[in-house]
Write an enzyme that holds these catalytic residues in place. Structure first.
Site, PDB file in Angstrom:
ATOM      1  N   HIS A 198       0.737  -1.053   0.119  1.00 12.61           N
ATOM      2  CA  HIS A 198       0.069  -0.052   0.017  1.00 12.61           C
ATOM      3  C   HIS A 198       0.849   1.132  -0.040  1.00 12.61           C
ATOM      4  O   HIS A 198       1.745   1.297   0.537  1.00 12.61           O
ATOM      5  CB  HIS A 198      -0.807   0.105   1.158  1.00 12.61           C
ATOM      6  CG  HIS A 198      -1.949   0.963   1.246  1.00 12.61           C
ATOM      7  ND1 HIS A 198      -1.850   2.274   1.474  1.00 12.61           N
ATOM      8  CD2 HIS A 198      -3.247   0.974   1.115  1.00 12.61           C
ATOM      9  CE1 HIS A 198      -2.711   3.007   1.582  1.00 12.61           C
ATOM     10  NE2 HIS A 198      -4.007   2.327   1.228  1.00 12.61           N
ATOM     11  N   CYS A 236      -3.622   2.792  -4.445  1.00 11.68           N
ATOM     12  CA  CYS A 236      -4.617   3.657  -3.404  1.00 11.68           C
ATOM     13  C   CYS A 236      -4.805   5.141  -4.164  1.00 11.68           C
ATOM     14  O   CYS A 236      -3.900   5.669  -4.122  1.00 11.68           O
ATOM     15  CB  CYS A 236      -4.414   3.700  -2.142  1.00 11.68           C
ATOM     16  SG  CYS A 236      -5.447   4.447  -1.056  1.00 11.68           S
ATOM     17  N   HIS A 263      -7.805   0.164  -4.381  1.00 12.68           N
ATOM     18  CA  HIS A 263      -8.685   1.041  -3.477  1.00 12.68           C
ATOM     19  C   HIS A 263      -9.054   2.311  -4.123  1.00 12.68           C
ATOM     20  O   HIS A 263      -8.265   3.166  -4.548  1.00 12.68           O
ATOM     21  CB  HIS A 263      -7.788   1.757  -2.317  1.00 12.68           C
ATOM     22  CG  HIS A 263      -7.348   0.458  -1.340  1.00 12.68           C
ATOM     23  ND1 HIS A 263      -6.503   0.863  -0.114  1.00 12.68           N
ATOM     24  CD2 HIS A 263      -7.512  -0.735  -1.183  1.00 12.68           C
ATOM     25  CE1 HIS A 263      -6.462  -0.147   0.553  1.00 12.68           C
ATOM     26  NE2 HIS A 263      -7.011  -1.367  -0.226  1.00 12.68           N
ATOM     27  N   ASP A 308     -12.906   2.951  -1.057  1.00 13.21           N
ATOM     28  CA  ASP A 308     -12.321   3.085   0.159  1.00 13.21           C
ATOM     29  C   ASP A 308     -13.091   4.044   1.022  1.00 13.21           C
ATOM     30  O   ASP A 308     -14.096   4.076   0.978  1.00 13.21           O
ATOM     31  CB  ASP A 308     -10.633   3.588  -0.320  1.00 13.21           C
ATOM     32  CG  ASP A 308      -9.719   3.746   0.794  1.00 13.21           C
ATOM     33  OD1 ASP A 308      -9.835   3.186   1.753  1.00 13.21           O
ATOM     34  OD2 ASP A 308      -8.417   4.097   0.380  1.00 13.21           O
ATOM     35  N   HIS A 309     -12.276   4.594   1.839  1.00 11.45           N
ATOM     36  CA  HIS A 309     -13.115   5.640   2.689  1.00 11.45           C
ATOM     37  C   HIS A 309     -14.076   6.618   2.150  1.00 11.45           C
ATOM     38  O   HIS A 309     -14.193   6.938   1.303  1.00 11.45           O
ATOM     39  CB  HIS A 309     -12.018   6.720   3.116  1.00 11.45           C
ATOM     40  CG  HIS A 309     -10.794   6.386   3.708  1.00 11.45           C
ATOM     41  ND1 HIS A 309      -9.688   7.257   4.160  1.00 11.45           N
ATOM     42  CD2 HIS A 309     -10.410   5.114   4.046  1.00 11.45           C
ATOM     43  CE1 HIS A 309      -8.628   6.650   4.468  1.00 11.45           C
ATOM     44  NE2 HIS A 309      -9.095   5.368   4.398  1.00 11.45           N
ATOM     45  N   TYR A 322     -15.045   4.847   7.578  1.00  8.15           N
ATOM     46  CA  TYR A 322     -15.450   3.403   7.383  1.00  8.15           C
ATOM     47  C   TYR A 322     -16.853   3.043   7.757  1.00  8.15           C
ATOM     48  O   TYR A 322     -17.088   2.094   8.524  1.00  8.15           O
ATOM     49  CB  TYR A 322     -14.195   2.544   8.192  1.00  8.15           C
ATOM     50  CG  TYR A 322     -13.062   2.179   7.195  1.00  8.15           C
ATOM     51  CD1 TYR A 322     -13.042   1.545   6.085  1.00  8.15           C
ATOM     52  CD2 TYR A 322     -11.976   2.903   7.487  1.00  8.15           C
ATOM     53  CE1 TYR A 322     -12.073   1.210   5.606  1.00  8.15           C
ATOM     54  CE2 TYR A 322     -10.951   2.770   6.609  1.00  8.15           C
ATOM     55  CZ  TYR A 322     -10.965   1.886   5.664  1.00  8.15           C
ATOM     56  OH  TYR A 322      -9.799   1.761   4.894  1.00  8.15           O
TER      57      TYR A 322
HETATM   58  C1  DNO Z   1      -6.422   3.262   5.351  1.00  9.17           C
HETATM   59  C2  DNO Z   1      -6.073   2.122   4.656  1.00  9.17           C
HETATM   60  C3  DNO Z   1      -4.526   1.766   5.256  1.00  9.17           C
HETATM   61  C4  DNO Z   1      -4.145   0.520   4.785  1.00  9.17           C
HETATM   62  C5  DNO Z   1      -2.696  -0.104   5.373  1.00  9.17           C
HETATM   63  C6  DNO Z   1      -2.408  -1.116   4.506  1.00  9.17           C
HETATM   64  O1  DNO Z   1      -7.671   3.208   5.184  1.00  9.17           O
HETATM   65  O2  DNO Z   1      -6.021   2.020   3.533  1.00  9.17           O
HETATM   66  O3  DNO Z   1      -4.641   1.688   6.810  1.00  9.17           O
HETATM   67  O4  DNO Z   1      -5.021  -0.588   5.306  1.00  9.17           O
HETATM   68  O5  DNO Z   1      -1.798   0.915   5.147  1.00  9.17           O
HETATM   69  O6  DNO Z   1      -1.268  -1.863   5.125  1.00  9.17           O
END
Ligand code: DNO
Length: 346
Positions: A198, A236, A263, A308-309, A322
């Site tokens: 990531h 991401c 992501h 993602d978020h 989340y």
């Molecule tokens: C945040 C996530 C990160 C991710 C880590 C992967 O929302 O995308 O915390 O899980 O960095 O190791």
């Protein structure tokens, strides 16, 4: 692509039953959360997690994350032991049928924000990052509580850990990452688990700590450190996209066969090194989410993807970024784009 959704385990207010009702989501992204970083995950514990997910009618698709012990990142005396444990975890995950693992190599702090409930004009709240505020934060004060913050460290432990990074340069971090990859990817190849690093979020150094998974050039360097399909990326959009120099569509086109996990989220750049998170839709932020999804589609990409978020909307409370509602909207939006692209080909 395979649509997935992150679930934080039994304590997550967003239950598997709720996730199952999101149209088009079949896969779960999760982890064994209560084993201390650095210890190996037993096959039994992994199977417990898998069974729970499967009993809810879903599939355990990706592990996010198997965390990397700080000793590995600083190249400390115990790194071989922790790498060995890491490999044991990979072997056990493979035995349980898992084929994709996400991790990161960020020193001490995972993703970092300055505000957890920043209000947007539409009445929702989001995570945001203001450079000035972060520059004035003192991680040693023991008073900060933010996502990505490892609250398992006491004030003194944090001080000791930060001190260990005093002499660690970016080049040292690259060397320590290579040391890790040389040992771990060999095992990943053997057991057929795709490793997906990531990127650093934000993609620049914070609190004087080095960060290296930040740009196209550095992703290229990373992929060459161990040139194997099993040494891949979690791309991401929201982490890399904060830096206007990072062209995510170009990254997808360049690296798609090494991107195992995507992501997807949007962010709105509000100033230099300042941003707020946004709804997924392209016009909500600074990233061309449609263009990014199209790039995956055009390249015939078949990896795992997740919204993602999200924003906090409709009065929902819970883990910042989340919640259920806005991430569910994100999943449906991505699926909608994908279906339209599929159909326009015929
Ligand atoms: C945040 C996530 C990160 C991710 C880590 C992967 O929302 O995308 O915390 O899980 O960095 O190791």
């Amino acid at each position: 692509m395979k649509m997935t959704f992150r679930w934080y385990g039994k304590d997550d207010p967003v239950t598997l039953e709720k996730i199952r009702q999101i149209p088009g989501v079949t896969g779960i992204v999760s982890a064994v959360y209560d084993i201390p970083v650095g210890e190996a995950w037993s096959y039994e514990r992994i199977m417990e997690l898998k069974k729970e997910v499967e009993d809810a009618g879903l599939e355990l698709s990706v592990i996010e994350s198997v965390p990397v012990h700080e000793d590995i990142k600083i190249g400390g005396g115990n790194r071989d032991k922790y790498i060995e444990n890491y490999c044991t975890t990979l072997r056990n995950l493979a035995k349980a049928g898992i084929d994709c693992v996400c991790y990161n190599f960020m020193p001490v702090f995972d993703w970092t924000r300055s505000e957890l409930g920043h209000p947007l004009p539409d009445g929702s709240t989001v995570l945001s990052y203001d450079n000035e505020t972060v520059l004035n934060m003192n991680p040693l004060s023991g008073e900060l509580s933010l996502p990505g913050w490892d609250e398992s460290y006491t004030k003194d432990e944090m001080k000791d850990l930060m001190a260990k990074y005093d002499n660690i340069t970016e080049e040292d971090l690259w060397n320590n990452l290579k040391y890790f990859l040389d040992r771990v990817i060999k095992v990943a190849e053997e057991v057929k688990v795709k490793m997906a690093i990531h990127p650093d979020d934000p993609p620049w150094s914070i609190f004087g700590l080095p960060r290296i998974i930040t740009s196209k050039a550095n992703l290229e360097r990373f992929l060459k450190l161990y040139d194997s399909p099993y040494n891949g990326l979690t791309l991401c959009t929201g982490s890399l996209g904060i830096s206007p120099d990072n062209d995510i569509i170009d990254m997808v086109n360049s690296f798609h066969d090494r991107i195992h996990f995507a992501h997807i989220r949007n962010i709105k750049i509000t100033g230099e090194r300042c941003f707020e998170e946004a709804g997924h839709k392209t016009d909500a932020g600074s990233l061309d989410i449609y263009g990014i999804i199209k790039a995956y589609h055009d390249n015939g990409w078949e990896g795992y993807i997740r919204p993602d978020h999200g924003r906090m909307i409709w009065g929902e409370t819970g883990k910042p970024g989340y919640g259920l509602y806005d991430r569910a909207l994100g999943a449906v939006y991505i699926n909608g784009i994908w279906e339209a692209l599929d159909r326009s080909e015929n």
